[in-house]
Write a protein that holds these residues in place. Structure first.
Motif, PDB file in Angstrom:
ATOM      1  N   ALA A   9     -32.833 -24.562 -44.703  1.00 36.85           N
ATOM      2  CA  ALA A   9     -33.940 -23.602 -44.703  1.00 36.85           C
ATOM      3  C   ALA A   9     -33.536 -22.381 -43.892  1.00 36.85           C
ATOM      4  N   LEU A  10     -32.932 -22.648 -42.750  1.00 33.77           N
ATOM      5  CA  LEU A  10     -32.464 -21.563 -41.883  1.00 33.77           C
ATOM      6  C   LEU A  10     -31.053 -21.886 -41.432  1.00 33.77           C
ATOM      7  N   GLU A  11     -30.168 -20.948 -41.631  1.00 32.61           N
ATOM      8  CA  GLU A  11     -28.792 -21.130 -41.178  1.00 32.61           C
ATOM      9  C   GLU A  11     -28.387 -19.908 -40.361  1.00 32.61           C
ATOM     10  N   ILE A  12     -28.147 -20.141 -39.088  1.00 31.28           N
ATOM     11  CA  ILE A  12     -27.745 -19.063 -38.187  1.00 31.28           C
ATOM     12  C   ILE A  12     -26.281 -19.298 -37.848  1.00 31.28           C
ATOM     13  N   THR A  13     -25.480 -18.266 -37.982  1.00 26.72           N
ATOM     14  CA  THR A  13     -24.043 -18.422 -37.724  1.00 26.72           C
ATOM     15  C   THR A  13     -23.540 -17.303 -36.816  1.00 26.72           C
ATOM     16  N   GLY A  14     -22.948 -17.697 -35.708  1.00 25.28           N
ATOM     17  CA  GLY A  14     -22.263 -16.734 -34.822  1.00 25.28           C
ATOM     18  C   GLY A  14     -23.146 -15.594 -34.353  1.00 25.28           C
ATOM     19  N   LEU A  15     -24.395 -15.869 -34.134  1.00 27.25           N
ATOM     20  CA  LEU A  15     -25.330 -14.790 -33.790  1.00 27.25           C
ATOM     21  C   LEU A  15     -25.142 -14.381 -32.322  1.00 27.25           C
ATOM     22  N   SER A  16     -24.881 -13.106 -32.131  1.00 24.81           N
ATOM     23  CA  SER A  16     -24.618 -12.613 -30.779  1.00 24.81           C
ATOM     24  C   SER A  16     -25.361 -11.320 -30.528  1.00 24.81           C
ATOM     25  N   LYS A  17     -25.862 -11.205 -29.296  1.00 24.31           N
ATOM     26  CA  LYS A  17     -26.585  -9.988 -28.920  1.00 24.31           C
ATOM     27  C   LYS A  17     -26.459  -9.778 -27.424  1.00 24.31           C
ATOM     28  N   ARG A  18     -26.148  -8.556 -27.043  1.00 25.26           N
ATOM     29  CA  ARG A  18     -26.168  -8.260 -25.613  1.00 25.26           C
ATOM     30  C   ARG A  18     -26.942  -6.975 -25.353  1.00 25.26           C
ATOM     31  N   PHE A  19     -27.576  -6.956 -24.196  1.00 21.37           N
ATOM     32  CA  PHE A  19     -28.208  -5.723 -23.715  1.00 21.37           C
ATOM     33  C   PHE A  19     -27.354  -5.253 -22.549  1.00 21.37           C
ATOM     34  N   GLY A  20     -26.523  -4.250 -22.751  1.00 18.60           N
ATOM     35  CA  GLY A  20     -25.603  -3.829 -21.698  1.00 18.60           C
ATOM     36  C   GLY A  20     -24.737  -5.009 -21.299  1.00 18.60           C
ATOM     37  N   GLY A  21     -24.762  -5.351 -20.028  1.00 17.44           N
ATOM     38  CA  GLY A  21     -23.938  -6.459 -19.552  1.00 17.44           C
ATOM     39  C   GLY A  21     -24.586  -7.821 -19.732  1.00 17.44           C
ATOM     40  N   LEU A  22     -25.843  -7.841 -20.185  1.00 13.83           N
ATOM     41  CA  LEU A  22     -26.573  -9.110 -20.282  1.00 13.83           C
ATOM     42  C   LEU A  22     -26.439  -9.696 -21.682  1.00 13.83           C
TER      43      LEU A  22
ATOM     44  N   SER B 155     -24.900 -14.006 -38.618  1.00 13.93           N
ATOM     45  CA  SER B 155     -25.563 -14.100 -39.907  1.00 13.93           C
ATOM     46  C   SER B 155     -26.822 -14.953 -39.771  1.00 13.93           C
ATOM     47  N   VAL B 156     -27.860 -14.593 -40.498  1.00 12.24           N
ATOM     48  CA  VAL B 156     -29.099 -15.386 -40.538  1.00 12.24           C
ATOM     49  C   VAL B 156     -29.467 -15.558 -42.005  1.00 12.24           C
ATOM     50  N   ARG B 157     -29.431 -16.783 -42.484  1.00 13.14           N
ATOM     51  CA  ARG B 157     -29.752 -17.021 -43.897  1.00 13.14           C
ATOM     52  C   ARG B 157     -31.003 -17.854 -44.030  1.00 13.14           C
ATOM     53  N   LEU B 158     -31.863 -17.425 -44.926  1.00 15.21           N
ATOM     54  CA  LEU B 158     -33.085 -18.174 -45.243  1.00 15.21           C
ATOM     55  C   LEU B 158     -32.880 -18.764 -46.637  1.00 15.21           C
ATOM     56  N   PHE B 159     -32.821 -20.072 -46.711  1.00 25.74           N
ATOM     57  CA  PHE B 159     -32.519 -20.754 -47.979  1.00 25.74           C
ATOM     58  C   PHE B 159     -31.337 -20.081 -48.689  1.00 25.74           C
TER      59      PHE B 159
ATOM     60  N   GLY C 214     -40.569 -15.237 -47.224  1.00 27.44           N
ATOM     61  CA  GLY C 214     -41.130 -16.517 -46.791  1.00 27.44           C
ATOM     62  C   GLY C 214     -41.039 -16.799 -45.306  1.00 27.44           C
ATOM     63  N   LEU C 215     -40.837 -15.745 -44.519  1.00 22.01           N
ATOM     64  CA  LEU C 215     -40.720 -15.918 -43.070  1.00 22.01           C
ATOM     65  C   LEU C 215     -42.028 -15.499 -42.404  1.00 22.01           C
ATOM     66  N   ALA C 216     -42.547 -16.339 -41.507  1.00 21.61           N
ATOM     67  CA  ALA C 216     -43.740 -15.952 -40.747  1.00 21.61           C
ATOM     68  C   ALA C 216     -43.562 -16.396 -39.314  1.00 21.61           C
ATOM     69  N   ARG C 217     -44.225 -15.704 -38.401  1.00 21.91           N
ATOM     70  CA  ARG C 217     -44.118 -16.101 -37.002  1.00 21.91           C
ATOM     71  C   ARG C 217     -45.431 -15.891 -36.279  1.00 21.91           C
ATOM     72  N   THR C 218     -45.560 -16.609 -35.171  1.00 25.87           N
ATOM     73  CA  THR C 218     -46.629 -16.307 -34.231  1.00 25.87           C
ATOM     74  C   THR C 218     -45.954 -15.844 -32.944  1.00 25.87           C
ATOM     75  N   TYR C 219     -46.733 -15.184 -32.109  1.00 25.16           N
ATOM     76  CA  TYR C 219     -46.162 -14.580 -30.912  1.00 25.16           C
ATOM     77  C   TYR C 219     -46.629 -15.298 -29.662  1.00 25.16           C
ATOM     78  N   GLN C 220     -45.756 -15.221 -28.633  1.00 26.07           N
ATOM     79  CA  GLN C 220     -46.086 -15.794 -27.326  1.00 26.07           C
ATOM     80  C   GLN C 220     -47.326 -15.082 -26.770  1.00 26.07           C
ATOM     81  N   ILE C 221     -47.349 -13.779 -26.962  1.00 30.10           N
ATOM     82  CA  ILE C 221     -48.512 -12.996 -26.540  1.00 30.10           C
ATOM     83  C   ILE C 221     -49.288 -12.650 -27.800  1.00 30.10           C
TER      84      ILE C 221
END
Ligand SMILES: Nc1ncnc2c1ncn2[C@@H]1O[C@H](COP(=O)(O)OP(=O)(O)OP(=O)(O)O)[C@@H](O)[C@H]1O
Length: 246
Positions: A4-17, A60-64, A80-87
């Motif tokens: 349903a969801l396949e995430i591969t090698g997903l990387s993200k940085r904010f500056g040094g973080l 990469s982010v694959r949905l089905f 077909g993607l939906a979310r709810t939020y923490q806030i």
């Protein structure tokens, strides 16, 4: 089987973080997956990258099987993607029913256009009413959000996501801020969501979350540290070390 969801090698940085470090994860159709980790582990930023609210640096982010990363958020929602939020992100001065209708209009990628909405009124309003009924708020459609309890708002947010008939539902701390009674009620509600909806949930309430989840991923400093069945993850010493601080 295509995940349903396949995430591969997903990387993200904010500056040094580094907030997401080479995350790879496969979630089967119908699965209930829990994502846990200490504050700041990168759970919400992971969701933001799945939905398109945040652009990853790599991966990469694959949905089905279908790559999502080049799509805008609204096109991902249409897939077909939906979310709810923490806030919570509701319109407090409007009714519950209107909030769900507005969520549906967002799904369809239309600008808020009163007349167009009116033309579609019966279809949209029927869908919205069904979704409210699904979360136990069928009789509350005409109430103002401002007059509802926090627990009812969490349910409303769930209705807004379910109204979109998602294939993959991302729940960001659906029990946050709820009393024990409300938590029990919302978690019971989550178990009624049919299996054609795959669910990935971030949740700190371990009692409820562990009862709900079949597979668990533990994130720490943006990295997947432990992953497996409930029993495997709970038994893994790294989970205690990282998550429970032992
Ligand atoms: N837009 C941003 N710019 C810079 N840093 C950010 C940004 N968004 C998030 N972060 C940082 O990324 C890290 C991961 O945040 P995130 O909200 O994903 O954690 P989380 O695991 O969801 O935490 P919590 O359990 O507290 O919700 C944090 O250190 C946060 O401060």
């Amino acid at each position: 089987m295509i995940p349903a969801l396949e995430i591969t090698g997903l990387s993200k940085r904010f500056g040094g973080l580094v907030v997401t470090r080479d995350i790879t994860m496969r979630i089967a159709p119908g699965e209930r997956r829990l994502i846990i980790g200490p504050n700041g582990a990168g759970k919400t930023t992971l969701f933001n990258q799945i939905t398109g609210d945040l652009r990853p640096d790599a991966g990469s982010v694959r949905l089905f099987g279908e790559e999502l990363l080049k799509l805008r958020t609204k096109d991902r929602v249409a897939k077909g993607l939906a979310r709810t939020y923490q806030i919570l992100t509701l319109f407090p001065q409007d009714t519950l029913l209107h909030n769900v209708v507005l969520a549906l209009l967002g799904l369809r990628g239309e600008r808020w256009d009163f007349w167009r909405a009116l033309r579609r009124r019966s279809e949209l309003f029927d869908l919205a009413h069904d979704a409210l009924t699904q979360v136990g708020l069928g009789g509350s459609g005409d109430r103002l959000v401002a007059e509802t309890s926090y627990g009812e708002r969490r349910r409303l947010e769930l209705a807004m996501a379910l109204a979109q008939k998602p294939k993959l539902l991302l729940l960001d701390e659906p029990l946050a801020g709820l009393s024990q009674n409300e938590r029990n009620a919302v978690s019971a509600l989550l178990t009624t969501i049919p299996r054609d909806v795959t669910i990935v949930m971030i949740e700190h309430d371990m009692d409820v979350a562990l009862a709900f989840a079949e597979q668990i991923t533990v994130l720490h400093f943006g990295e997947v540290i432990v992953e497996g069945t409930r029993a495997e993850v709970v038994a893994d010493p790294r989970t205690r070390e990282i998550y429970l601080g032992e």
